[in-house]
Design a protein around this motif. Structure first.
Motif, PDB file in Angstrom:
ATOM      1  N   THR A   1      -0.741   4.074  -2.261  1.00 51.27           N
ATOM      2  CA  THR A   1      -2.039   3.867  -1.606  1.00 51.27           C
ATOM      3  C   THR A   1      -3.198   3.906  -2.585  1.00 51.27           C
ATOM      4  N   LEU A   2      -3.065   4.707  -3.631  1.00 50.49           N
ATOM      5  CA  LEU A   2      -4.160   4.816  -4.586  1.00 50.49           C
ATOM      6  C   LEU A   2      -3.990   3.814  -5.732  1.00 50.49           C
ATOM      7  N   SER A   3      -2.993   2.945  -5.634  1.00 50.83           N
ATOM      8  CA  SER A   3      -2.782   1.892  -6.626  1.00 50.83           C
ATOM      9  C   SER A   3      -2.209   0.680  -5.911  1.00 50.83           C
ATOM     10  N   ILE A   4      -3.024   0.111  -5.041  1.00 54.45           N
ATOM     11  CA  ILE A   4      -2.621  -1.051  -4.250  1.00 54.45           C
ATOM     12  C   ILE A   4      -2.470  -2.268  -5.146  1.00 54.45           C
TER      13      ILE A   4
ATOM     14  N   TYR B   1       0.838  -1.197   0.000  1.00 59.77           N
ATOM     15  CA  TYR B   1       0.000   0.000   0.000  1.00 59.77           C
ATOM     16  C   TYR B   1       0.875   1.250   0.000  1.00 59.77           C
TER      17      TYR B   1
ATOM     18  N   PHE C   1      -1.583  -6.719  -5.047  1.00 60.13           N
ATOM     19  CA  PHE C   1      -1.469  -7.952  -4.275  1.00 60.13           C
ATOM     20  C   PHE C   1      -0.486  -8.906  -4.938  1.00 60.13           C
TER      21      PHE C   1
END
Lengths: 118, 114
Positions: B100-103, B97, B105
């Motif tokens: 934060t605006l493009s997390i 993160y 996984f």
């Protein structure tokens, strides 16, 4: 208690439109970001995009830009994910999640299963 | 986007034994101004949403058993379950993160009982 409650499962045909929802409660809805995550059958988690209900600032993952629309109605503490023309490949579970800037999403909705089939 | 790569894709461990899952990011997720790694670990069981286990790479979420621990910094991270219990069977995901605006996984690691 913080809760995110998502709308129920949907079964749609290719080409149809759809809007699913995520209602927040137990916190100030306008003070946290709401993100949407896709999980295709048997697959991993994909971050789709995020909205700040306070001012509707919205960002999309490049993979989902132009494919979906994220919105929010702060008057009813609800965020939305919508499609204008569904494809079979949109079949997936969709989760909403709440977080603050610079933090990891802690609270998640229960998920909405979208099935697109002719 | 920051790409997260987990290893292995699947893992089978005997009850009571240690399980170790690795996660590598394509760029550092260590924010120099606060010396925090913007890396989280999630557990997902069938039919459930993901559950936050670890954030800041090594801080356990409230209520998470202390057999779960996270370590690492920069680009290389590890989730360790010190003594595997039956209820730990799940898929585990790392997540950055930092953006934060493009997390993003990792692809997930499926943990089973041997």
């Amino acid at each position: 208690e913080v809760q995110l409650v998502q709308s129920g499962a949907e079964v749609k045909k290719p080409g149809e439109s759809l809007k699913i929802s995520c209602k927040g409660s137990g916190y100030s809805f306008t003070s946290y970001w709401i993100g949407w995550v896709r999980q295709m059958p048997g697959k991993g988690l994909e971050w789709m995009g995020i909205i700040y209900p306070g001012d509707s600032d919205t960002r999309y993952s490049p993979s989902f830009q132009g494919q979906v629309t994220i919105s929010a109605d702060k008057s009813i503490s609800t965020a939305y994910l919508q499609w204008s023309s569904l494809k079979a490949s949109d079949t997936a579970m969709y989760y909403c999640a709440r977080h603050a800037l610079g933090s990891s999403p802690r609270y998640w909705g229960q998920g909405t299963l979208v099935t697109v089939s002719s | 986007d920051i790409v997260m790569t987990q290893s292995p894709d699947s893992l089978a461990v005997s009850l009571g034994e240690r399980a170790t899952i690795n996660c590598k990011s394509s760029q550092s997720v260590l924010y120099s101004s606060n010396n925090k790694n913007y890396l989280a670990w999630y557990q997902q069981k069938p039919g459930q949403p993901p559950k936050l286990l670890i954030y800041w790479a090594s801080t356990r979420e409230s209520g998470v058993p202390d057999r779960f621990s996270g370590s690492g910094s920069g680009t290389d991270f590890t989730l360790t379950i010190s003594s595997l219990q039956a209820e730990d069977v799940a898929v585990y995901y790392c997540q950055q993160y930092y953006s934060t605006l493009s997390i993003t996984f990792g692809q997930g690691t499926r943990l089973e009982i041997k």
